[in-house]
Design a protein around this motif. Structure first.
Motif, PDB file in Angstrom:
ATOM      1  N   GLY A 144       0.788  -1.225   0.000  1.00  0.00           N
ATOM      2  CA  GLY A 144       0.000   0.000   0.000  1.00  0.00           C
ATOM      3  C   GLY A 144       0.819   1.273   0.000  1.00  0.00           C
ATOM      4  N   TYR A 145       1.939   1.274   0.698  1.00  0.00           N
ATOM      5  CA  TYR A 145       2.745   2.489   0.820  1.00  0.00           C
ATOM      6  C   TYR A 145       4.088   2.375   0.100  1.00  0.00           C
ATOM      7  N   GLY A 146       4.433   1.173  -0.300  1.00  0.00           N
ATOM      8  CA  GLY A 146       5.761   0.932  -0.847  1.00  0.00           C
ATOM      9  C   GLY A 146       6.063   1.620  -2.152  1.00  0.00           C
ATOM     10  N   VAL A 147       5.052   1.778  -3.007  1.00  0.00           N
ATOM     11  CA  VAL A 147       5.300   2.393  -4.315  1.00  0.00           C
ATOM     12  C   VAL A 147       5.841   3.809  -4.140  1.00  0.00           C
ATOM     13  N   LEU A 148       5.146   4.599  -3.347  1.00  0.00           N
ATOM     14  CA  LEU A 148       5.581   5.971  -3.119  1.00  0.00           C
ATOM     15  C   LEU A 148       6.718   6.034  -2.097  1.00  0.00           C
ATOM     16  N   GLY A 149       6.560   5.294  -1.003  1.00  0.00           N
ATOM     17  CA  GLY A 149       7.583   5.322   0.041  1.00  0.00           C
ATOM     18  C   GLY A 149       8.924   4.824  -0.443  1.00  0.00           C
ATOM     19  N   GLY A 150       8.923   3.757  -1.243  1.00  0.00           N
ATOM     20  CA  GLY A 150      10.171   3.238  -1.787  1.00  0.00           C
ATOM     21  C   GLY A 150      10.823   4.209  -2.749  1.00  0.00           C
ATOM     22  N   ALA A 151       9.992   4.890  -3.561  1.00  0.00           N
ATOM     23  CA  ALA A 151      10.536   5.863  -4.511  1.00  0.00           C
ATOM     24  C   ALA A 151      11.193   7.026  -3.777  1.00  0.00           C
TER      25      ALA A 151
END
Length: 219
Positions: A144-151
């Motif tokens: 849920g948060y990894g796409v933005l958080g990882g970027a």
């Protein structure tokens, strides 16, 4: 369980092994042309001649075509198959620099370009930091948060200048006292960091996807 091969399959396997062996041998019998413009893709070729203001070469995968002429001022460096490196001057009236090197050894040159490329080669062999990979992977694997958080995490990690311990390098004094060597080393480390950030992000997103699929399928 035993694996049985028919005669035709055995022959195909032999031919495949022979092909791979010869492919591996031919991989080392090629020259590498590196352009001065970093946006130009390197060329794997067979250099035929080096003239006063141009070289001639044939692409490695097209050895039978007519040799191609290329202006020397467009070339930064040629790495020949025997380990010799030739750096080219930006202007035709300036002298070129030949550098002899064996695999695994440092370049020896008084030319600033030689020190720069020595820095990049040493960074390839000595920089082992995997923190950028794991940090980005963990941030991007959160469902849920990894796409933005990882970027965001990966971007911050990639942008932070490397912390280099000169005393872990083959020649600490060279890094401390030669700006071209240090510039080449730092630039290559930043490239390696970016590559590991991208790898971590990709693996993290894949893990996140698997976790989401498992959660959804369990409902």
């Amino acid at each position: 369980m035993k694996l049985y091969l028919s005669n035709s399959q055995t022959m195909k396997a032999y031919f495949l092994i022979i092909y791979l062996l010869f492919s591996g041998i031919s991989l080392f019998s090629q020259d590498l042309i590196i352009f001065r413009d970093v946006d130009e893709k390197d060329i794997r070729a067979k250099v035929k001649a080096v003239k006063s203001n141009h070289i001639t070469y044939t692409p490695f995968d097209e050895p039978n075509i007519k040799p191609i002429k290329l202006a020397k001022h467009k070339i930064e460096l040629i790495i020949f198959e025997d380990g010799m490196k030739q750096y080219f001057a930006a202007q035709d009236y300036e002298p070129d620099t030949l550098v002899f090197s064996t695999p695994g050894s440092n370049l020896q040159s008084l030319d600033p370009r030689g020190f720069y490329y020595q820095g990049t080669e040493d960074a390839r062999s000595t920089y082992k930091g995997n923190g950028p990979l794991w940090g980005t992977l963990l941030a991007s694997a959160v469902p849920g948060y990894g796409v933005l958080g990882g970027a965001i995490t990966g971007g911050i990690i990639a942008a932070v200048p490397p912390k280099v311990d000169p005393y872990q390098l083959p020649d600490p004094d060279l890094y401390l006292n030669n700006s071209e060597y240090a510039r080449g080393y730092d630039r290559q480390v930043m490239r390696k960091k970016l590559g590991r950030v991208l790898t971590g992000y990709g693996v993290g997103i894949a893990i996140q996807t698997v976790i989401i699929v498992i959660i959804v399928s369990s409902w």
